[in-house]
Design a protein around this motif. Structure first.
Motif, PDB file in Angstrom:
ATOM      1  N   ALA A  76     -17.784   0.730  59.386  1.00 12.79           N
ATOM      2  CA  ALA A  76     -16.903  -0.347  58.937  1.00 12.79           C
ATOM      3  C   ALA A  76     -15.446   0.110  58.900  1.00 12.79           C
ATOM      4  O   ALA A  76     -14.538  -0.634  59.294  1.00 12.79           O
ATOM      5  CB  ALA A  76     -17.333  -0.837  57.558  1.00 12.79           C
ATOM      6  N   VAL A  77     -15.214   1.334  58.426  1.00 11.55           N
ATOM      7  CA  VAL A  77     -13.841   1.862  58.366  1.00 11.55           C
ATOM      8  C   VAL A  77     -13.259   1.962  59.769  1.00 11.55           C
ATOM      9  O   VAL A  77     -12.116   1.539  60.015  1.00 11.55           O
ATOM     10  CB  VAL A  77     -13.821   3.246  57.675  1.00 11.55           C
ATOM     11  CG1 VAL A  77     -12.453   3.908  57.841  1.00 11.55           C
ATOM     12  CG2 VAL A  77     -14.156   3.103  56.198  1.00 11.55           C
ATOM     13  N   LEU A  78     -14.026   2.504  60.703  1.00  9.93           N
ATOM     14  CA  LEU A  78     -13.536   2.644  62.075  1.00  9.93           C
ATOM     15  C   LEU A  78     -13.308   1.277  62.717  1.00  9.93           C
ATOM     16  O   LEU A  78     -12.320   1.086  63.441  1.00  9.93           O
ATOM     17  CB  LEU A  78     -14.529   3.460  62.904  1.00  9.93           C
ATOM     18  CG  LEU A  78     -14.621   4.957  62.573  1.00  9.93           C
ATOM     19  CD1 LEU A  78     -15.775   5.603  63.333  1.00  9.93           C
ATOM     20  CD2 LEU A  78     -13.314   5.669  62.902  1.00  9.93           C
ATOM     21  N   THR A  79     -14.192   0.348  62.454  1.00 12.92           N
ATOM     22  CA  THR A  79     -14.041  -0.993  63.018  1.00 12.92           C
ATOM     23  C   THR A  79     -12.775  -1.669  62.487  1.00 12.92           C
ATOM     24  O   THR A  79     -12.041  -2.322  63.237  1.00 12.92           O
ATOM     25  CB  THR A  79     -15.270  -1.854  62.677  1.00 12.92           C
ATOM     26  OG1 THR A  79     -16.433  -1.247  63.259  1.00 12.92           O
ATOM     27  CG2 THR A  79     -15.118  -3.271  63.228  1.00 12.92           C
ATOM     28  N   ALA A  80     -12.516  -1.490  61.197  1.00 11.76           N
ATOM     29  CA  ALA A  80     -11.356  -2.145  60.569  1.00 11.76           C
ATOM     30  C   ALA A  80     -10.034  -1.614  61.086  1.00 11.76           C
ATOM     31  O   ALA A  80      -9.025  -2.319  61.062  1.00 11.76           O
ATOM     32  CB  ALA A  80     -11.420  -1.977  59.054  1.00 11.76           C
TER      33      ALA A  80
END
Length: 302
Positions: A7-11
């Motif tokens: 999720a962090v990388l996607t954001a």
């Protein structure tokens, strides 16, 4: 991959900072494990990129990822030079791995993989995909201060895609306040540019042929008694066709069909009195060999 890490990388477009990882309960021990496993790639202390996105990526994609990561660590800065060119979708050739940024700094300095430039007066950011960057014309004018081929590769593509005009690049250079010697470099670059050029290999081929003192025309339509034969990469003189062959278009069944069509076209060119020369990537590093090949072809054509 851990769902919170994903999720962090996607954001953040596949890049992140240590602080962002810690906020998602990914501690330093886990970060070290993820780096060892290849799920994260450490670009510099405190800055990471997703391993899936990094491994096997093109140089342009890696340049974009590096720029995104460094911009996370430099609020208020904007990508410039080749880093901005990559964000704008232009091809890179012969550039280093440093990220060029403009920021509120009094002088040029390099640290931690970043080359930080003073923000040019009157230049405003032109965000690309949410990332701050200088406009395309400014980036190319900035690149003209260095080696000419990397700048020309970007300029040819930008002209081809109508992202800039020669006048807009010249205006950008004037706005940067280039000294006379730098303005002369930019003018030579603009004189050498060719908007019909379609690839890095074609740009490099054209420059080599020009440097060899040859009269070159790009993307020339050839006809014979039966009609249109095809558009060739370059015509040297009146009867020597020069084609750059990147060798990537002939894989698989479609590639075999393309190769057969290319051979048929080449047969028609020869039957119409043209001499065909094919160059590949390795030839572009051997000007003496290319010179000999072209001279032999010119004698044969005569």
């Amino acid at each position: 991959m851990d769902s919170r890490l994903h999720a962090v990388l996607t954001a953040h477009d596949h890049v992140c900072t240590t602080r962002q990882l810690c906020a998602a309960d990914v501690d330093e021990v886990e970060v070290a494990r993820l780096v060892r496993a290849g799920e994260l790639v450490r670009l510099r202390r405190g800055l990471y990129v997703g391993g899936v996105q990094w491994h096997g990526a093109t140089p342009e994609t890696q340049a974009v990822l590096r720029a995104r990561a460094m911009l996370l660590d430099r609020p208020g800065a904007a990508a410039s030079h080749a880093s901005a060119a990559a964000l704008h979708g232009l091809p890179l050739y012969g550039t280093d791995t440093l990220v060029d940024l403009v920021a509120d700094t009094p002088r040029l300095r390099t640290r931690g993989g970043v080359r930080l430039h003073p923000w040019p007066e009157g230049v405003e950011s032109a965000p690309v995909g949410g990332q701050p960057a200088v406009p395309v014309a400014v980036a190319i004018a900035q690149m003209s201060l260095g080696s000419s081929i990397p700048a020309l590769v970007c300029l040819d593509r930008a002209l081809h895609e109508q992202a800039v005009t020669k006048d807009s690049v010249l205006t950008a250079g004037e706005a940067l306040g280039l000294v006379p010697r730098a303005r002369a470099r930019l003018n030579r670059l603009l004189d050498l540019a060719d908007p019909v050029c379609e690839s890095v290999g074609e740009t490099r081929t054209r420059v080599m042929l020009v440097d060899l003192g040859l009269h070159v025309r790009s993307q020339v339509d050839i006809h014979d008694a039966q009609g249109f034969v095809g558009r060739v990469d370059f015509l040297v003189g009146e009867r020597v066709v020069v084609e750059f062959d990147g060798m990537v278009k002939y894989g698989g069944a479609d590639g075999r069909r393309a190769l057969q069509a290319e051979k048929a076209r080449e047969d028609r060119l020869r039957a119409a009195g043209y001499v065909v020369v094919r160059l590949v990537w390795s030839d572009l590093d051997d000007a003496e060999r290319v010179h000999a090949i072209i001279q032999r072809a010119l004698r044969q054509a005569a």
